[in-house]
Design a protein around this motif. Structure first.
Motif, short mmCIF file in Angstrom:
data_model
loop_
_atom_site.label_atom_id
_atom_site.label_comp_id
_atom_site.label_asym_id
_atom_site.label_seq_id
_atom_site.Cartn_x
_atom_site.Cartn_y
_atom_site.Cartn_z
N ARG A 238 0.82 -1.20 0.00
CA ARG A 238 0.00 0.00 0.00
C ARG A 238 0.86 1.26 0.00
N THR A 239 2.11 1.16 -0.40
CA THR A 239 2.98 2.31 -0.35
C THR A 239 2.86 3.18 -1.60
N ALA A 240 2.40 2.62 -2.70
CA ALA A 240 2.36 3.37 -3.95
C ALA A 240 1.28 4.45 -3.89
N SER A 241 1.53 5.54 -4.55
CA SER A 241 0.52 6.59 -4.62
C SER A 241 -0.58 6.15 -5.58
N LEU A 242 -1.66 6.88 -5.53
CA LEU A 242 -2.78 6.60 -6.41
C LEU A 242 -2.34 6.70 -7.87
N GLU A 243 -1.48 7.68 -8.16
CA GLU A 243 -1.00 7.85 -9.53
C GLU A 243 -0.19 6.64 -9.99
N ASP A 244 0.71 6.18 -9.11
CA ASP A 244 1.51 5.00 -9.46
C ASP A 244 0.60 3.80 -9.70
N GLY B 121 7.26 7.93 -17.54
CA GLY B 121 7.02 8.03 -18.97
C GLY B 121 5.56 8.11 -19.35
N TYR B 122 4.68 8.02 -18.39
CA TYR B 122 3.26 8.17 -18.66
C TYR B 122 2.78 9.50 -18.10
N ALA B 123 1.81 10.09 -18.77
CA ALA B 123 1.22 11.32 -18.27
C ALA B 123 0.01 10.97 -17.41
N VAL B 124 -0.09 11.66 -16.29
CA VAL B 124 -1.23 11.48 -15.39
C VAL B 124 -1.85 12.85 -15.14
N PHE C 26 -11.49 12.67 -11.13
CA PHE C 26 -11.05 12.10 -12.40
C PHE C 26 -9.54 11.88 -12.35
N LEU C 27 -9.12 10.77 -12.89
CA LEU C 27 -7.68 10.51 -13.02
C LEU C 27 -7.46 9.89 -14.40
N ALA C 28 -6.74 10.61 -15.27
CA ALA C 28 -6.49 10.12 -16.63
C ALA C 28 -5.03 9.69 -16.75
N VAL C 29 -4.80 8.54 -17.35
CA VAL C 29 -3.46 8.01 -17.58
C VAL C 29 -3.31 7.68 -19.05
#
Lengths: 175, 247
Positions: free
Chosen positions: B111-117, B212-215, B225-228
């Motif tokens: 559970r350490t990763a951020s929501l974006e990760d 390398g991905y845009a969030v 909203f979260l776009a990847v």
């Protein structure tokens, strides 16, 4: 990277059946095997830049094997049970007297029953099972099996022998 | 296994059958087998066992969808992440992203990763064959009702085909330990995953790069909203603006 990716896919495709077969025999579950191969392909693609020739099948199966073992270890932790370990140096049991009434032909003819033999193979410890699957089903050399399983050739020979001895004894016992 | 084989010969007998002995060793072993019934019996047993395994142990062929996914990658111009080829500097980023994706997929308990990760990992996973959409449809009136009963909210679903962002469908995904609606859009050859879930507050779209991905994240109308995507950040921001302007 796209060229790499396409090249990787072309290199991996011929070995996909072997990859899945190994994962399937190690994990003994179709869904887990598919996930493990999926994970392994992602890992392999990640490491592909560092792949410099050699045997692509052994290279890919090594990654699949590790992905499968990660799952086995996770499952073992989930059960809070210790991993199966066994003694690598045990050849002394060869000295056990065999039952003179036991005819090996009869024993093997029973063992060769498809279900019985496959079940016995599936019941072997993972480290023995993988060696035998790679040798008998994928017909890999000791050296390639050593690369896939990450142990010296001598250990591969010892594990193959212990796997085969276990299957022969199993056949004998059920005869 | 009767009579007894010589303990010092068993690995040699095995190696012989496995085709791993040299000529001299093979000759020496043959000479021994002539005079040792125990070793001869073991060779017979091992040979029969090998034949039995090869005949009876099932060779499991790979499922078609796994093969199809890899074949698609082998052919040029079809996979969504191929655009990175034109940006060699991002190649390592892809590797890192894949590694991160694998780690997150393999260790769902972390559970350490951020929501974006987490979203990037989920996006990468979705790019794998068969994972992209649960409900493949460009019709928002098909996609939106599909989520009924699968999640406890009704996600807004919109199509921006005329603006160059056609809706491809939706799927159920997991972010932050809860099921969320993921909407899938295409932009040129790239795929955009848009995760939507209920949230309070308003926030203008903000962009950050992840491996390398845009969030891009924003909040509007009671929804987060979260776009990847692997599109360029300005394009993903333009996509967010389309949503924001319309809502």
């Amino acid at each position: 990277m796209a060229e790499d990716e396409a090249e990787f896919a072309r290199l991996a495709l011929p070995h996909l059946d072997a990859a899945y077969n190994l994962a399937r025999w190690l994990l003994r579950d179709p869904v887990a095997a598919e996930d493990a191969v999926q994970d392994a392909l992602l890992r392999a693609l990640t490491y592909f830049a560092s792949f410099r020739g050699g045997n692509p099948r052994a290279w890919l199966l090594q990654i699949v094997r590790n992905a499968a073992h990660d799952r086995l270890a996770a499952a073992a932790r989930a059960r809070e049970a210790p991993l199966v370990t066994f003694d690598d140096a045990d050849e002394s049991t060869m000295a056990e007297p065999a039952d003179p009434a036991d005819d090996p032909e009869t024993a093997l003819s029973r063992a060769q029953d498809r279900a019985a033999l496959a079940t016995a193979l599936a019941a072997l410890p993972a480290e023995l099972r993988e060696c035998l699957v790679l040798r008998e089903l994928e017909e890999m050399s000791y050296r390639d099996i050593a690369q896939v399983t990450g142990v010296p050739v001598g250990t591969v020979m010892s594990r193959l022998w212990r796997a085969r001895r276990a299957l022969l004894r199993h056949a004998e016992a059920s005869a | 296994m009767n009579p007894l084989a010589c303990p010092d010969k068993v690995l040699l007998i095995q190696a012989d059958l496995d085709g791993e002995l040299g000529m001299a060793e093979t000759a020496a072993l043959q000479a021994h087998l002539q005079v040792c019934a125990g070793c001869q019996a073991l060779q017979d047993d091992l040979r029969a066992l090998s034949a039995g395994l090869r005949r009876d142990a099932e060779r499991h062929p790979v499922p078609d969808r796994l093969r199809a996914g890899l074949m698609a990658r082998a052919a040029p111009n079809v996979r969504p992440i191929r655009r990175l080829a034109r940006h060699p500097a991002l190649a390592f980023g892809l590797g890192a992203a894949l590694a991160a994706g694998v780690a997150l997929v393999v260790l769902p308990g972390q559970r350490t990763a951020s929501l974006e990760d987490e979203a990037v990992a989920s996006h990468i996973r979705a790019l794998q064959p068969g994972h992209l959409t649960d409900v493949p449809s460009s019709d928002r009136h098909t996609v939106r009702p599909w989520f009924d009963g699968r999640i406890d909210y009704a996600p807004p679903v919109r199509d921006f085909a005329t603006a160059g962002f056609p809706l491809l469908g939706g799927r159920l995904d997991y972010l932050g330990g809860r099921p969320v609606a993921a909407l899938v859009y295409r932009h040129d050859r790239h795929l955009i995953d848009l995760y939507v879930w209920p949230a309070t507050g308003e926030a203008a779209p903000s962009e950050r790069a992840r491996s390398g991905y845009a969030v891009v994240t924003w909040r509007a109308g009671g929804t987060a909203f979260l776009a990847v995507s692997d599109v360029e950040a300005p394009e993903l921001l333009a996509f967010a603006k389309l949503w924001n302007d319309g809502s």
